[in-house]
Design an enzyme around this catalytic site. Structure first.
Site: not given
Length: 258
Positions: A2-3, A52, A149, A247
């Site tokens: 699931p994304e 999501k 960021r 990841r």
DNA sequence: CGGCATGTTTCGCC
DNA sequence: AGGCGAAACATGCC
């Protein structure tokens, strides 16, 4: 699996349940809020999605579903997504975490099935911590969210409080299409790079959705596993595999520039 | 058997 | 205070 794309596919499946009255709900209280019992006797009024998270509106509480890594939804005994990459191919009832019966039918209207139990089912979920939805995010909005960021662009895009909905596969796909290295600090993207990123988000994500979801991009699971040459037309690079934010990250150093 | 997996949360360190 | 990376979580699969 699931994304946001899978969440959107399941949201559309769940639209079939609008108008039904819930007779009974059974759930595993390790993953579902005990208050979920309050949906018995209510009527399903709508289905929404943010990032999501899939939201089922009832005449009582809102049901919020987060799928974790291996959660899936089965509506009226059928699931739109049967090829469960990185999960189990089987649909074992022992992995049902929530089962909902409605309108007197013996077939459950809704089953949330999740082998690894990393998904969560909440009632009246608080979504204030989530950023804007990735599907259809605007340029000004994206620029504002990435400003300042210092983490890698990939890690920043997977941060749900920055932008909601992107997971490992979608981010790799979008950065590949935009020609941006996953390692660059998100706040240091040029105006042109930010523009390419936004264009990639609003073009590639809907294209992957139409094709069947997160696993239907150029960097699909088989290509991620094989590695090898860059699939971009005219690119002579070779795919590289690194780890970002814990990841596995696949990208092409030849055309994804740092 | 070892390692890996589409996610989120928590903890320790800047 | 706020942001970041690594580890933990739980279980099936190759």
């Amino acid at each position: 699996m699931p994304e946001c794309l899978e969440a959107e596919i399941w949201r559309r499946d769940l639209l079939a349940l609008i108008g039904r009255r819930i007779d009974r709900v059974e759930f595993d209280d390790r993953v579902a809020d005990p208050a979920l019992a309050a949906v018995e006797g209510t009527t399903i009024e709508g289905v929404r999605r943010h990032g999501k998270v899939v939201l089922v509106d009832t005449s009582g509480p809102v049901i919020g579903v987060r799928f974790g890594m291996t959660g899936r939804v089965v509506v009226d005994g059928a699931s739109s997504i049967d090829a469960l990459a990185y999960s189990s191919r089987r649909d074992d009832p022992a992995w049902d975490r929530v089962v909902v019966w409605a309108d007197g039918s013996e077939t459950p209207a809704l089953r949330m099935n999740d082998p690894r139990r990393l998904g969560r089912i909440e009632t009246d979920p608080d979504l204030r911590g989530l950023g804007p939805d990735a599907l259809g995010i605007g340029l000004d909005e994206l620029r504002a969210r990435l400003r300042g960021r210092t983490a890698a662009t990939k890690a920043t895009l997977m941060n749900q409080s920055v932008v909601a909905g992107l997971g490992n596969l979608c981010v790799d796909e979008v950065l590949f299409a935009a020609g941006i290295a996953p390692t660059v600090a998100a706040g240091s993207l040029s105006a042109a790079e930010t523009r390419r990123l936004q264009r990639a988000l609003v073009t590639r994500l809907p294209a992957m959705l139409r094709a069947g979801g997160s696993t239907h991009g150029v960097l699909d699971p088989s290509r991620r596993a094989e590695r090898g040459r860059c699939p971009r037309r005219g690119c002579v690079g070779a795919l590289r595999v690194i780890r970002i934010g814990g990841r596995t990250t696949v990208y092409c150093p030849e055309h994804q520039l740092a």
